[in-house]
Structure formats: structure tokens, C-alpha cells
Design a protein around this motif. Structure first.
Motif, mmCIF file in Angstrom:
data_model
loop_
_atom_site.group_PDB
_atom_site.id
_atom_site.type_symbol
_atom_site.label_atom_id
_atom_site.label_comp_id
_atom_site.label_asym_id
_atom_site.label_seq_id
_atom_site.Cartn_x
_atom_site.Cartn_y
_atom_site.Cartn_z
ATOM 1 N N ALA A 5 0.829 -1.203 0.000
ATOM 2 C CA ALA A 5 0.000 0.000 0.000
ATOM 3 C C ALA A 5 0.866 1.257 0.000
ATOM 4 O O ALA A 5 0.572 2.229 -0.709
ATOM 5 N N HIS A 6 1.950 1.230 0.776
ATOM 6 C CA HIS A 6 2.850 2.384 0.812
ATOM 7 C C HIS A 6 3.555 2.573 -0.526
ATOM 8 O O HIS A 6 3.699 3.704 -1.000
ATOM 9 N N LEU A 7 4.000 1.502 -1.135
ATOM 10 C CA LEU A 7 4.665 1.611 -2.434
ATOM 11 C C LEU A 7 3.704 2.129 -3.497
ATOM 12 O O LEU A 7 4.084 2.949 -4.338
ATOM 13 N N ALA A 8 2.463 1.671 -3.453
ATOM 14 C CA ALA A 8 1.473 2.175 -4.406
ATOM 15 C C ALA A 8 1.236 3.664 -4.183
ATOM 16 O O ALA A 8 1.109 4.432 -5.146
ATOM 17 N N GLY A 9 1.189 4.093 -2.949
ATOM 18 C CA GLY A 9 1.005 5.510 -2.649
ATOM 19 C C GLY A 9 2.184 6.346 -3.100
ATOM 20 O O GLY A 9 2.006 7.464 -3.611
ATOM 21 N N ILE A 10 3.380 5.820 -2.937
ATOM 22 C CA ILE A 10 4.577 6.538 -3.389
ATOM 23 C C ILE A 10 4.552 6.683 -4.900
ATOM 24 O O ILE A 10 4.840 7.750 -5.450
ATOM 25 N N TRP A 11 4.194 5.606 -5.604
ATOM 26 C CA TRP A 11 4.126 5.663 -7.058
ATOM 27 C C TRP A 11 3.066 6.668 -7.514
ATOM 28 O O TRP A 11 3.293 7.442 -8.435
ATOM 29 N N GLU A 12 1.899 6.665 -6.882
ATOM 30 C CA GLU A 12 0.836 7.615 -7.244
ATOM 31 C C GLU A 12 1.277 9.056 -7.015
ATOM 32 O O GLU A 12 1.002 9.937 -7.823
ATOM 33 N N SER A 13 1.971 9.317 -5.913
ATOM 34 C CA SER A 13 2.433 10.673 -5.639
ATOM 35 C C SER A 13 3.524 11.095 -6.622
ATOM 36 O O SER A 13 3.568 12.253 -7.042
ATOM 37 N N LEU A 14 4.395 10.165 -7.003
ATOM 38 C CA LEU A 14 5.425 10.464 -8.000
ATOM 39 C C LEU A 14 4.774 10.803 -9.343
ATOM 40 O O LEU A 14 5.138 11.782 -9.991
ATOM 41 N N TRP A 15 3.798 10.005 -9.744
ATOM 42 C CA TRP A 15 3.082 10.253 -10.988
ATOM 43 C C TRP A 15 2.406 11.619 -10.956
ATOM 44 O O TRP A 15 2.519 12.407 -11.891
ATOM 45 N N TRP A 16 1.705 11.922 -9.888
ATOM 46 C CA TRP A 16 1.000 13.198 -9.763
ATOM 47 C C TRP A 16 1.986 14.366 -9.857
ATOM 48 O O TRP A 16 1.743 15.345 -10.565
ATOM 49 N N SER A 17 3.113 14.275 -9.138
ATOM 50 C CA SER A 17 4.066 15.388 -9.141
ATOM 51 C C SER A 17 4.718 15.578 -10.507
ATOM 52 O O SER A 17 4.947 16.711 -10.933
ATOM 53 N N LEU A 18 5.014 14.497 -11.217
ATOM 54 C CA LEU A 18 5.612 14.634 -12.544
ATOM 55 C C LEU A 18 4.615 15.231 -13.537
ATOM 56 O O LEU A 18 4.988 16.058 -14.370
ATOM 57 N N VAL A 19 3.370 14.837 -13.450
ATOM 58 C CA VAL A 19 2.352 15.406 -14.343
ATOM 59 C C VAL A 19 2.194 16.891 -14.059
ATOM 60 O O VAL A 19 2.129 17.713 -14.971
ATOM 61 N N LYS A 20 2.155 17.269 -12.810
ATOM 62 C CA LYS A 20 2.007 18.685 -12.461
ATOM 63 C C LYS A 20 3.259 19.487 -12.807
ATOM 64 O O LYS A 20 3.169 20.639 -13.232
ATOM 65 N N ALA A 21 4.422 18.901 -12.635
ATOM 66 C CA ALA A 21 5.667 19.622 -12.922
ATOM 67 C C ALA A 21 5.834 19.897 -14.407
ATOM 68 O O ALA A 21 6.431 20.900 -14.796
ATOM 69 N N THR A 22 5.325 19.018 -15.244
ATOM 70 C CA THR A 22 5.467 19.221 -16.676
ATOM 71 C C THR A 22 4.289 19.984 -17.259
ATOM 72 O O THR A 22 4.229 20.167 -18.471
ATOM 73 N N THR A 23 3.377 20.410 -16.441
ATOM 74 C CA THR A 23 2.182 21.181 -16.813
ATOM 75 C C THR A 23 1.377 20.521 -17.917
ATOM 76 O O THR A 23 0.769 21.176 -18.736
ATOM 77 N N VAL A 24 1.400 19.216 -17.959
ATOM 78 C CA VAL A 24 0.605 18.486 -18.928
ATOM 79 C C VAL A 24 -0.847 18.463 -18.479
ATOM 80 O O VAL A 24 -1.758 18.403 -19.272
ATOM 81 N N GLY A 50 2.528 2.054 -18.979
ATOM 82 C CA GLY A 50 1.954 3.220 -19.643
ATOM 83 C C GLY A 50 2.392 4.515 -18.999
ATOM 84 O O GLY A 50 2.691 5.496 -19.682
ATOM 85 N N ARG A 51 2.434 4.529 -17.689
ATOM 86 C CA ARG A 51 2.869 5.742 -16.996
ATOM 87 C C ARG A 51 4.359 5.998 -17.193
ATOM 88 O O ARG A 51 4.789 7.152 -17.297
ATOM 89 N N LEU A 52 5.165 4.952 -17.247
ATOM 90 C CA LEU A 52 6.597 5.143 -17.518
ATOM 91 C C LEU A 52 6.809 5.748 -18.903
ATOM 92 O O LEU A 52 7.623 6.654 -19.079
ATOM 93 N N VAL A 53 6.065 5.237 -19.884
ATOM 94 C CA VAL A 53 6.159 5.795 -21.237
ATOM 95 C C VAL A 53 5.721 7.260 -21.229
ATOM 96 O O VAL A 53 6.349 8.117 -21.856
ATOM 97 N N ALA A 54 4.663 7.567 -20.515
ATOM 98 C CA ALA A 54 4.185 8.951 -20.429
ATOM 99 C C ALA A 54 5.219 9.856 -19.767
ATOM 100 O O ALA A 54 5.414 10.999 -20.195
ATOM 101 N N ILE A 55 5.884 9.371 -18.738
ATOM 102 C CA ILE A 55 6.920 10.160 -18.070
ATOM 103 C C ILE A 55 8.066 10.463 -19.033
ATOM 104 O O ILE A 55 8.542 11.607 -19.135
ATOM 105 N N VAL A 56 8.511 9.453 -19.761
ATOM 106 C CA VAL A 56 9.576 9.664 -20.748
ATOM 107 C C VAL A 56 9.116 10.661 -21.800
ATOM 108 O O VAL A 56 9.865 11.561 -22.202
ATOM 109 N N TRP A 57 7.873 10.543 -22.249
ATOM 110 C CA TRP A 57 7.337 11.451 -23.260
ATOM 111 C C TRP A 57 7.267 12.883 -22.744
ATOM 112 O O TRP A 57 7.588 13.830 -23.465
ATOM 113 N N MET A 58 6.846 13.064 -21.487
ATOM 114 C CA MET A 58 6.769 14.414 -20.912
ATOM 115 C C MET A 58 8.139 15.068 -20.859
ATOM 116 O O MET A 58 8.302 16.230 -21.257
ATOM 117 N N PHE A 59 9.133 14.327 -20.372
ATOM 118 C CA PHE A 59 10.464 14.917 -20.264
ATOM 119 C C PHE A 59 11.114 15.110 -21.634
ATOM 120 O O PHE A 59 11.876 16.059 -21.822
#
Length: 86
Positions: free
Chosen positions: A10-29, A41-50
Motif C-alpha cells: 500500500a505504501h509503495l502504491a502511494g509513493i508511485w501515485e504521488s510520483l506520478w502526480w508530481s511529474l504530471v504537475k511539474a510538466t504542466t501536462v 503506460g505511466r513510464l512511457v508517459a513520463i519519458v514522453w513528458m520529459f
């Protein structure tokens, strides 16, 4: 022991969700209607954002460098910081 494993997952899932949220917000997508749900899918999206950020930064730097080079040739006395004439 099983309870501890559930808590860790549960903690690892929460960490992953918070990482995803912060990267989406940081890239203003933004967080639109369509977004990846799976881990891959989220890893691909992160690479695409950066990749998008780096492409925009590269072109901005190239245009800025070109404009500064033009100004340096036109006004050489403005760009001679720390150079002493003998």
C-alpha cells in the motif's frame, strides 16, 4: 506477516501515485480525461513528458544563442567582461 506485506504494498502504491502526480504537475501536462493507468503506460508517459521539455528547452537555447551571437558581433564592447586592454 501478511499484514506487513499488505502495508508495504500500500505504501509503495502511494509513493508511485504521488510520483506520478508530481511529474504530471511539474510538466504542466495536466491530468486530463485520458491518462495511462498501467505502470508501463505511466513510464512511457513520463519519458514522453520529459522528452517534450528537453525539445522545447533545446530550441529555446538554440534561438537564444543565435540572437546573442548576432548582438555580440554588432556590439563587441558590451560582451568584453573582464578583458583588459594593454
Amino acid at each position: 506477516m501478511a499484514n506487513l506485506i499488505r502495508q508495504v504494498r500500500a505504501h509503495l502504491a502511494g509513493i508511485w501515485e504521488s510520483l506520478w502526480w508530481s511529474l504530471v504537475k511539474a510538466t504542466t501536462v495536466g491530468y486530463g480525461d485520458k491518462s495511462p493507468v498501467s505502470f508501463v503506460g505511466r513510464l512511457v508517459a513520463i519519458v514522453w513528458m520529459f522528452t517534450g521539455l528537453f525539445v522545447v528547452a533545446y530550441f529555446t537555447a538554440a534561438i537564444t544563442a543565435d540572437r546573442l551571437e548576432q548582438k555580440r558581433d554588432a556590439f563587441p564592447h558590451l560582451f568584453q567582461v573582464g578583458v583588459k586592454e594593454r
